[in-house]
Design a protein around this motif. Structure first.
Motif, PDB file in Angstrom:
ATOM      1  N   PHE A 150      32.115  24.701 -72.285  1.00  0.00           N
ATOM      2  CA  PHE A 150      31.336  23.967 -71.290  1.00  0.00           C
ATOM      3  C   PHE A 150      31.111  24.779 -70.017  1.00  0.00           C
ATOM      4  O   PHE A 150      29.991  24.870 -69.511  1.00  0.00           O
ATOM      5  CB  PHE A 150      32.023  22.649 -70.946  1.00  0.00           C
ATOM      6  N   ASN A 151      32.178  25.355 -69.457  1.00  0.00           N
ATOM      7  CA  ASN A 151      32.050  26.080 -68.186  1.00  0.00           C
ATOM      8  C   ASN A 151      31.110  27.269 -68.290  1.00  0.00           C
ATOM      9  O   ASN A 151      30.382  27.574 -67.338  1.00  0.00           O
ATOM     10  CB  ASN A 151      33.416  26.524 -67.688  1.00  0.00           C
ATOM     11  N   LEU A 152      31.099  27.942 -69.446  1.00  0.00           N
ATOM     12  CA  LEU A 152      30.171  29.057 -69.630  1.00  0.00           C
ATOM     13  C   LEU A 152      28.746  28.540 -69.750  1.00  0.00           C
ATOM     14  O   LEU A 152      27.819  29.098 -69.143  1.00  0.00           O
ATOM     15  CB  LEU A 152      30.554  29.859 -70.877  1.00  0.00           C
ATOM     16  N   ALA A 153      28.555  27.489 -70.530  1.00  0.00           N
ATOM     17  CA  ALA A 153      27.220  26.917 -70.680  1.00  0.00           C
ATOM     18  C   ALA A 153      26.669  26.452 -69.328  1.00  0.00           C
ATOM     19  O   ALA A 153      25.479  26.598 -69.034  1.00  0.00           O
ATOM     20  CB  ALA A 153      27.255  25.747 -71.659  1.00  0.00           C
ATOM     21  N   PHE A 154      27.556  25.911 -68.497  1.00  0.00           N
ATOM     22  CA  PHE A 154      27.145  25.338 -67.211  1.00  0.00           C
ATOM     23  C   PHE A 154      27.081  26.376 -66.092  1.00  0.00           C
ATOM     24  O   PHE A 154      26.678  26.062 -64.973  1.00  0.00           O
ATOM     25  CB  PHE A 154      28.142  24.238 -66.825  1.00  0.00           C
ATOM     26  N   ILE A 159      18.791  34.455 -62.627  1.00  0.00           N
ATOM     27  CA  ILE A 159      19.221  35.853 -62.731  1.00  0.00           C
ATOM     28  C   ILE A 159      20.741  35.940 -62.869  1.00  0.00           C
ATOM     29  O   ILE A 159      21.264  36.676 -63.719  1.00  0.00           O
ATOM     30  CB  ILE A 159      18.737  36.653 -61.505  1.00  0.00           C
ATOM     31  N   VAL A 160      21.444  35.165 -62.036  1.00  0.00           N
ATOM     32  CA  VAL A 160      22.916  35.150 -62.124  1.00  0.00           C
ATOM     33  C   VAL A 160      23.357  34.645 -63.492  1.00  0.00           C
ATOM     34  O   VAL A 160      24.284  35.187 -64.105  1.00  0.00           O
ATOM     35  CB  VAL A 160      23.514  34.272 -61.004  1.00  0.00           C
ATOM     36  N   GLY A 161      22.661  33.620 -63.992  1.00  0.00           N
ATOM     37  CA  GLY A 161      22.984  33.082 -65.306  1.00  0.00           C
ATOM     38  C   GLY A 161      22.835  34.110 -66.407  1.00  0.00           C
ATOM     39  O   GLY A 161      23.697  34.241 -67.288  1.00  0.00           O
ATOM     40  N   VAL A 162      21.749  34.873 -66.375  1.00  0.00           N
ATOM     41  CA  VAL A 162      21.529  35.934 -67.370  1.00  0.00           C
ATOM     42  C   VAL A 162      22.651  36.969 -67.294  1.00  0.00           C
ATOM     43  O   VAL A 162      23.171  37.423 -68.326  1.00  0.00           O
ATOM     44  CB  VAL A 162      20.153  36.596 -67.166  1.00  0.00           C
ATOM     45  N   LEU A 163      23.026  37.365 -66.071  1.00  0.00           N
ATOM     46  CA  LEU A 163      24.091  38.356 -65.905  1.00  0.00           C
ATOM     47  C   LEU A 163      25.423  37.850 -66.460  1.00  0.00           C
ATOM     48  O   LEU A 163      26.163  38.590 -67.113  1.00  0.00           O
ATOM     49  CB  LEU A 163      24.236  38.713 -64.419  1.00  0.00           C
ATOM     50  N   ILE A 164      25.719  36.557 -66.208  1.00  0.00           N
ATOM     51  CA  ILE A 164      26.967  35.982 -66.730  1.00  0.00           C
ATOM     52  C   ILE A 164      26.932  35.922 -68.255  1.00  0.00           C
ATOM     53  O   ILE A 164      27.889  36.302 -68.930  1.00  0.00           O
ATOM     54  CB  ILE A 164      27.203  34.580 -66.129  1.00  0.00           C
ATOM     55  N   ARG A 197      25.179  37.709 -70.262  1.00  0.00           N
ATOM     56  CA  ARG A 197      25.225  39.080 -70.813  1.00  0.00           C
ATOM     57  C   ARG A 197      26.645  39.626 -70.779  1.00  0.00           C
ATOM     58  O   ARG A 197      27.116  40.262 -71.730  1.00  0.00           O
ATOM     59  CB  ARG A 197      24.278  39.990 -70.032  1.00  0.00           C
ATOM     60  N   ALA A 198      27.354  39.363 -69.673  1.00  0.00           N
ATOM     61  CA  ALA A 198      28.732  39.850 -69.552  1.00  0.00           C
ATOM     62  C   ALA A 198      29.638  39.214 -70.606  1.00  0.00           C
ATOM     63  O   ALA A 198      30.590  39.841 -71.079  1.00  0.00           O
ATOM     64  CB  ALA A 198      29.257  39.556 -68.153  1.00  0.00           C
ATOM     65  N   LYS A 199      29.324  37.981 -70.997  1.00  0.00           N
ATOM     66  CA  LYS A 199      30.129  37.277 -71.997  1.00  0.00           C
ATOM     67  C   LYS A 199      29.625  37.514 -73.423  1.00  0.00           C
ATOM     68  O   LYS A 199      30.185  36.964 -74.379  1.00  0.00           O
ATOM     69  CB  LYS A 199      30.130  35.769 -71.700  1.00  0.00           C
ATOM     70  N   GLY A 200      28.558  38.289 -73.553  1.00  0.00           N
ATOM     71  CA  GLY A 200      28.065  38.651 -74.884  1.00  0.00           C
ATOM     72  C   GLY A 200      27.227  37.604 -75.578  1.00  0.00           C
ATOM     73  O   GLY A 200      26.999  37.704 -76.791  1.00  0.00           O
TER      74      GLY A 200
END
Length: 541
Positions: free
Chosen positions: A295-299, A366-371, A373-376
């Motif tokens: 959930f926290n990653l999705a959100f 943009i921040v969401g894409v970076l997060i 991407r960092a999580k794969g």
């Protein structure tokens, strides 16, 4: 400027043209809007004696205002699709579905709180397109599922899409946002209480409403109160955060045995079946959701949005610095028509390219894409998919919004809106405020959008208020409340719902189910508006 029957009829032709094309000929707003614009253009030139200088200036102002609104629209679409393409929206929905098997709590979680949250971040029928299949997958009757999603999201449309509809109302009326927000928040919050109860009633009638009255009131009151307070602080977050409040309150209720027992499930069972039994309508498409992300990653992108807004609003100097980077604002001198209708000197809407709500949505994306991407979880090709969906979702609404904004500005600055308002005020007099929300409903029904309803009728309502000597703020708030709840009738949103769940051709059943709730609520709000205007707040302007 003299108002006579001939000019009143001519002033009404642009709106009548849109009504006939959209209702009579089933045209979309993107097709009917440009026709309404050209009818207004001809009327302004020929009947109201506007010159090309006036038309050029009013259209320039209109383009800036359209950009102001559409910046939010496109930004909201971008953020939603960034989350959706990774499976984030589905994962958020799955998290809530796991919490309870009680049908009424499921309805409140998905069909009221979750669709409100989705309205806060996307709009454009997304709450219905996502919410209805989830409800069917949980065993709700297909027609009821679409109706519940329509009712559940409609109340909060004004402050949804990062307050795009509120922005359009504020810009169309010229009323200060800080003064307007509390009144809009009041009417929207009141509508929210009723929409929560109506959604439960649409599911199982009075039996379900009686059984679920306590949790329904707990969720709807918490969401409505949250929206009213947040709207006065930061309108762009009001629907978004009130949806989160509703989901949290429902999650807490799901932990209470008194609201979440097997007996409660059986008692609330009416025209639906449990999610692990065969679908009651084999032709309908439910959605089997899987929790692809925590959930926290999705959100995460939405967490980012909240943090960005807080940083900009509360760190001294940040907002002023962003506003100073690049601002779109045009200045105009005084001009008038050949009939003597004067538009005073002033400026267009001010759009801070880097400080606008639309910019915050882009930053969060943009921040969401970076997060991700960092999580794969951000895969190659996803950006192309996102941009394709944004363009597909944004082009038609942009054409409709722009053409209607330009039409509205021409009508205001040529004296057409004043002529319309004067005629209506003379005809209905002091009883007119009862019908203000119904006019808003009409605008949303015609255009499929509260934003466009406010553009078309916002200035009209303010003109009537001035003529009648009543509060422009309360009148404008009642207008947008009507436009908001009118979303549950809007053909474009109904079609999104029925087509998503495989019920194409049954739109009439859905509208038949939502119509009584929409009209009843509009009249309730109208009576309350009348009491406020003529009894409680006679001196508010």
């Amino acid at each position: 400027m003299e108002v006579n029957v001939f000019r009143w009829i001519c002033a009404s032709l642009p709106i009548l043209a849109i009504l006939v094309l959209m209702i009579g000929f089933k045209w979309s707003a993107s097709k009917a809007g440009p026709i309404g614009f050209f009818v207004a253009l001809i009327g302004a030139l020929v009947v109201f004696k506007a010159d090309f200088h006036l038309l050029a200036n009013s259209n320039a102002k209109g383009f800036v205002m359209a950009f102001y609104v559409l910046y939010i629209v496109w930004g909201a679409l971008l953020l939603y699709n960034v989350v959706d393409v990774t499976g984030g929206i589905e994962s958020i929905g799955a998290t809530f579905i796991e919490m309870t098997r009680n049908k009424i709590l499921q309805l409140l979680m998905i069909g009221f709180a979750f669709v409100t949250f989705l309205q806060g971040v996307a709009g454009f029928g997304v709450p219905v397109a996502v919410g209805a299949p989830l409800l069917i997958g949980m065993g709700f009757d297909p027609v009821s599922a679409v109706a519940i999603a329509l009712i559940g999201h409609a109340w909060a449309v004004t402050f949804g899409d990062m307050a795009a509809s509120f922005a359009s109302l504020q810009q169309a009326t010229g009323l200060p946002a800080a003064d307007l927000a509390p009144w809009c928040g009041f009417f929207i919050a009141l509508a929210g209480i009723f929409c929560g109860m109506f959604a439960v009633h649409a599911y199982g009638g009075m039996k379900s409403l009686r059984q679920g009255l306590v949790p329904t009131l707990a969720v709807s009151l918490s969401m409505s109160i949250a929206l009213w307070f947040i709207a006065q602080w930061e309108p762009t977050l009001a629907t978004f955060l009130s949806g989160i409040v509703g989901m949290l309150v429902t999650a807490l209720l799901a932990r209470a045995k008194v609201f979440n027992t097997e007996e409660a499930i059986n008692a609330s069972f009416s025209s639906t079946v449990l999610s692990n039994t065969p679908n009651p309508n084999p032709g309908a498409k439910g959605k089997v959701v899987t929790k692809k992300l925590p959930f926290n990653l999705a959100f995460a992108p939405y967490y980012s949005l909240i943090v960005i807004v807080l940083l900009v609003k509360f760190i001294p100097g940040v907002e002023d610095w962003l506003k100073g980077l690049l601002v779109l604002k045009l200045k105009f001198g005084e001009y008038s028509t050949g009939l003597g209708w004067i538009t005073p000197a002033g400026s267009s809407t001010s759009v801070g390219i880097f400080s606008h709500a639309g910019a915050f949505l882009v930053y969060a994306s943009i921040v969401g894409v970076l997060i991700y991407r960092a999580k794969g979880v951000w895969k190659p090709g996803m950006l192309k998919t996102v941009l394709s969906k944004v363009v597909k979702g944004g082009v038609s609404s942009s054409i409709a919004t722009t053409s209607m904004v330009l039409m509205a500005f021409m009508m205001v600055e040529s004296g057409m809106t004043y002529t319309l308002a004067k005629g209506v005020a003379n005809a209905f007099g002091s009883i007119y405020p009862i019908f203000i929300p119904l006019v808003g409903v009409l605008g949303a029904f015609m255009t499929g959008s509260n934003t466009n309803s406010n553009v078309m009728f916002g200035a009209f309502q303010v003109q009537i208020a001035k003529i009648l000597g009543i509060s422009t703020l309360i009148s404008a708030a009642a207008q947008t409340a009507g436009g908001s709840i009118g979303s549950m009738l809007a053909p474009s949103k109904v079609i999104v719902g029925t087509s998503t769940v495989g019920l194409t051709g049954r739109e009439g059943e859905v509208i038949g189910k939502t119509l009584k709730y929409c009209v009843t609520l509009a009249l309730i709000l109208g009576v309350i508006a009348w009491c406020m205007l003529f009894i409680l707040y006679k001196h508010v302007y």
